[in-house]
Design a protein around this motif. Structure first.
Motif, PDB file in Angstrom:
ATOM      1  N   GLN A  17       0.824  -1.219   0.000  1.00  0.00           N
ATOM      2  CA  GLN A  17       0.000   0.000   0.000  1.00  0.00           C
ATOM      3  C   GLN A  17       0.857   1.268   0.000  1.00  0.00           C
ATOM      4  OE1 GLN A  17      -2.590  -0.967   3.324  1.00  0.00           O
ATOM      5  NE2 GLN A  17      -4.245  -1.393   1.907  1.00  0.00           N
ATOM      6  N   ASN A  18       1.914   1.209  -0.806  1.00  0.00           N
ATOM      7  CA  ASN A  18       2.781   2.387  -0.956  1.00  0.00           C
ATOM      8  C   ASN A  18       2.014   3.508  -1.668  1.00  0.00           C
ATOM      9  OD1 ASN A  18       4.670   3.919  -2.934  1.00  0.00           O
ATOM     10  ND2 ASN A  18       6.025   3.204  -1.303  1.00  0.00           N
ATOM     11  N   ALA A  19       2.040   4.697  -1.082  1.00  0.00           N
ATOM     12  CA  ALA A  19       1.222   5.809  -1.599  1.00  0.00           C
ATOM     13  C   ALA A  19       1.628   6.216  -3.019  1.00  0.00           C
ATOM     14  CB  ALA A  19       1.318   6.990  -0.655  1.00  0.00           C
ATOM     15  N   GLU A  20       2.941   6.245  -3.269  1.00  0.00           N
ATOM     16  CA  GLU A  20       3.403   6.675  -4.605  1.00  0.00           C
ATOM     17  C   GLU A  20       2.975   5.687  -5.682  1.00  0.00           C
ATOM     18  OE1 GLU A  20       7.564   7.642  -5.032  1.00  0.00           O
ATOM     19  OE2 GLU A  20       7.477   8.846  -3.198  1.00  0.00           O
ATOM     20  N   ALA A  21       3.187   4.404  -5.384  1.00  0.00           N
ATOM     21  CA  ALA A  21       2.812   3.363  -6.347  1.00  0.00           C
ATOM     22  C   ALA A  21       1.301   3.393  -6.588  1.00  0.00           C
ATOM     23  CB  ALA A  21       3.238   1.994  -5.837  1.00  0.00           C
ATOM     24  N   PHE A  22       0.552   3.649  -5.513  1.00  0.00           N
ATOM     25  CA  PHE A  22      -0.903   3.686  -5.644  1.00  0.00           C
ATOM     26  C   PHE A  22      -1.344   4.892  -6.480  1.00  0.00           C
ATOM     27  CE2 PHE A  22      -5.163   4.822  -3.981  1.00  0.00           C
ATOM     28  CZ  PHE A  22      -5.834   3.697  -4.409  1.00  0.00           C
ATOM     29  N   THR A  23      -0.666   6.019  -6.300  1.00  0.00           N
ATOM     30  CA  THR A  23      -0.999   7.214  -7.091  1.00  0.00           C
ATOM     31  C   THR A  23      -0.765   6.936  -8.578  1.00  0.00           C
ATOM     32  OG1 THR A  23      -0.298   8.541  -5.212  1.00  0.00           O
ATOM     33  CG2 THR A  23      -0.577   9.701  -7.283  1.00  0.00           C
ATOM     34  N   ARG A  24       0.325   6.243  -8.884  1.00  0.00           N
ATOM     35  CA  ARG A  24       0.614   5.886 -10.292  1.00  0.00           C
ATOM     36  C   ARG A  24      -0.480   4.974 -10.837  1.00  0.00           C
ATOM     37  NH1 ARG A  24       6.015   5.477  -8.601  1.00  0.00           N
ATOM     38  NH2 ARG A  24       5.889   3.215  -8.431  1.00  0.00           N
ATOM     39  N   LEU A  25      -0.876   4.015 -10.000  1.00  0.00           N
ATOM     40  CA  LEU A  25      -1.925   3.069 -10.423  1.00  0.00           C
ATOM     41  C   LEU A  25      -3.237   3.803 -10.711  1.00  0.00           C
ATOM     42  CD1 LEU A  25      -2.782  -0.384  -9.301  1.00  0.00           C
ATOM     43  CD2 LEU A  25      -4.414   1.294  -8.547  1.00  0.00           C
ATOM     44  N   VAL A  26      -3.605   4.733  -9.829  1.00  0.00           N
ATOM     45  CA  VAL A  26      -4.841   5.497 -10.012  1.00  0.00           C
ATOM     46  C   VAL A  26      -4.756   6.310 -11.311  1.00  0.00           C
ATOM     47  CG1 VAL A  26      -6.248   7.390  -9.085  1.00  0.00           C
ATOM     48  CG2 VAL A  26      -5.423   5.607  -7.564  1.00  0.00           C
ATOM     49  N   ALA A  27      -3.589   6.932 -11.519  1.00  0.00           N
ATOM     50  CA  ALA A  27      -3.436   7.773 -12.715  1.00  0.00           C
ATOM     51  C   ALA A  27      -3.606   6.951 -13.995  1.00  0.00           C
ATOM     52  CB  ALA A  27      -2.065   8.438 -12.692  1.00  0.00           C
ATOM     53  N   SER A  28      -3.130   5.704 -13.979  1.00  0.00           N
ATOM     54  CA  SER A  28      -3.212   4.939 -15.227  1.00  0.00           C
ATOM     55  C   SER A  28      -4.559   4.247 -15.423  1.00  0.00           C
ATOM     56  CB  SER A  28      -2.064   3.923 -15.304  1.00  0.00           C
ATOM     57  OG  SER A  28      -2.036   3.152 -14.144  1.00  0.00           O
ATOM     58  N   HIS A  29      -5.390   4.163 -14.402  1.00  0.00           N
ATOM     59  CA  HIS A  29      -6.670   3.468 -14.575  1.00  0.00           C
ATOM     60  C   HIS A  29      -7.896   4.341 -14.363  1.00  0.00           C
ATOM     61  CE1 HIS A  29      -3.842   0.085 -13.813  1.00  0.00           C
ATOM     62  NE2 HIS A  29      -4.532  -0.431 -14.814  1.00  0.00           N
ATOM     63  N   GLN A  30      -7.692   5.591 -13.959  1.00  0.00           N
ATOM     64  CA  GLN A  30      -8.861   6.416 -13.614  1.00  0.00           C
ATOM     65  C   GLN A  30      -9.746   6.730 -14.830  1.00  0.00           C
ATOM     66  OE1 GLN A  30      -7.304   9.891 -11.708  1.00  0.00           O
ATOM     67  NE2 GLN A  30      -6.311  10.681 -13.544  1.00  0.00           N
ATOM     68  N   GLY A  31      -9.129   6.780 -16.012  1.00  0.00           N
ATOM     69  CA  GLY A  31      -9.905   7.097 -17.214  1.00  0.00           C
ATOM     70  C   GLY A  31     -11.015   6.087 -17.451  1.00  0.00           C
ATOM     71  N   ILE A  32     -10.640   4.801 -17.440  1.00  0.00           N
ATOM     72  CA  ILE A  32     -11.632   3.743 -17.684  1.00  0.00           C
ATOM     73  C   ILE A  32     -12.681   3.738 -16.566  1.00  0.00           C
ATOM     74  CG2 ILE A  32     -11.948   1.242 -17.895  1.00  0.00           C
ATOM     75  CD1 ILE A  32     -10.333   1.982 -20.190  1.00  0.00           C
TER      76      ILE A  32
END
Lengths: 184, 181
Positions: A17-32
């Motif tokens: 649950q690393n915050a940075e990794a999670f932010t990257r994940l959100v950025a790449s999937h938020q569109g869909i």
């Protein structure tokens, strides 16, 4: 090799649950995720809230991600389940025909529909009125151009069921739109 | 007047139109702080879940404590009844034994008295005394057993209550909560 190692490292950080990794994940999937919410009839603040709920569920479940499916498929599965639940909840909370959730300026209000008579907006509004699973199938098949197999895996149902959802969605959309709209 | 198009044509056109119009739909603007918002909400939800678990554990601990006190008190009460009731029960037991003995010896005396007179009475008296002493000793044994049993049960009950009172609700909760986290 390097890419695979980077991917593994990312997964390890995500599971922790690393915050940075999670932010990257959100950025790449938020569109869909946001697009799915849009097709399910969420707009404005409601849409942001629904997307946040999806990513809360993803964040909570990350430590238990086993990697049996692709990370993206796993996220969209959670997105579908969460959005369907939210849509059901909203349907219970708000009486049918309520238009208070359509405050987004890009969203057609009945008055605007009458004024502009824009087929596109009529179609988007009609999709938002579909059953949640039908709207999901339409969004992923037509807008995202996903193959049926991937849609079935994401929605957690057989391909035949996806086809049925699409068939029924088309039928309802055909009934909601005027014939001349279809041949315009 | 245009002829009505058949369903396949309508479906094909609808398919094409759906694909085109939905792809043309503008993507919603993603909120800037979606990840931060999700993490914050997850933290709030976790805190709420922890508080709920703590509340539940505390309630369970209180219930366990109450059950132990109740069980101990009940055992102590049963023990006290046994202990206090031992004397009267033993006395009653002796009286019943004596009465049945007297009935038995009276019948024997009547039956044998007609046959051999005085000697029969003597033997009947002797037998009565023997049975009397055995009845008294058995009643004493019963009394001792009841008293000992009562004392044991009182002791167990009192120990249970003492242990329950000794373990405070807070201490029990503290034991359980770390395992939940």
């Amino acid at each position: 090799m390097t890419q695979a190692a980077g991917h593994e490292e990312d997964l390890t950080s995500l599971r922790a649950q690393n915050a940075e990794a999670f932010t990257r994940l959100v950025a790449s999937h938020q569109g869909i995720v946001l697009g799915l919410g849009q097709s399910l009839g969420f707009f404005g603040a409601d849409l942001d809230d629904a997307a946040a709920e999806v990513f809360v569920a993803v964040y909570k479940s990350l430590p238990g991600f086993e990697g049996r499916s692709a990370l993206s498929t796993w996220i969209y599965q959670i997105a579908c389940r969460t959005m369907w639940k939210l849509r059901e909840k909203r349907k219970r909370d708000r009486p049918q025909g309520s238009t208070e959730d359509r405050a987004d300026p890009a969203t057609p209000t009945p008055a605007r529909l009458a004024e502009e008579a824009d087929v596109r907006e009529r179609l988007w509004a009609a999709v938002a009125e579909l059953e949640p699973r039908q709207a999901t199938a339409v969004e992923l098949y037509y807008r995202r151009d996903w193959p049926l197999e991937r849609i079935a895996e994401t929605m957690g149902c057989p391909i035949g069921t996806v086809k049925t959802h699409l068939f029924r969605a088309r039928e309802r959309l055909r009934n909601s739109l005027r014939q001349e709209d279809l041949f315009a | 007047m245009n002829p009505k198009p058949d369903d396949d044509v309508v479906d094909a056109r609808l398919d094409a139109k759906l694909a085109r119009f939905l792809r043309e739909r503008p993507e919603p603007t993603p909120p800037a702080d979606l990840a931060t918002r999700a993490i914050a909400r997850a933290a709030v939800a976790r805190e709420a879940a922890d508080a709920k678990a703590l509340q539940l554990e505390s309630w369970l601990a209180r219930r366990r404590w109450f059950n132990r006190v109740a069980a101990g008190a009940a055992a102590a009460a049963v023990g006290a009844v046994l202990f206090l009731g031992a004397g009267p029960v033993a006395k009653q037991w002796t009286l019943v034994q004596q009465a049945s003995l007297q009935n038995a010896t009276g019948t024997t005396a009547v039956a044998s008295g007609t046959a051999s007179g005085e000697s029969a009475t003597t033997s009947a008296d002797g037998g009565g005394a023997a049975t009397d002493s055995s009845s008294s000793s058995s009643s004493e044994a019963a009394q001792i057993m009841l008293i000992v049993g009562g004392l044991v049960v009182v002791g167990l009950g009192a120990t249970g209550v003492q242990r329950a009172l000794g373990s405070s609700t807070l201490a029990t909760t503290e034991l359980y909560v770390p395992s939940l986290r």
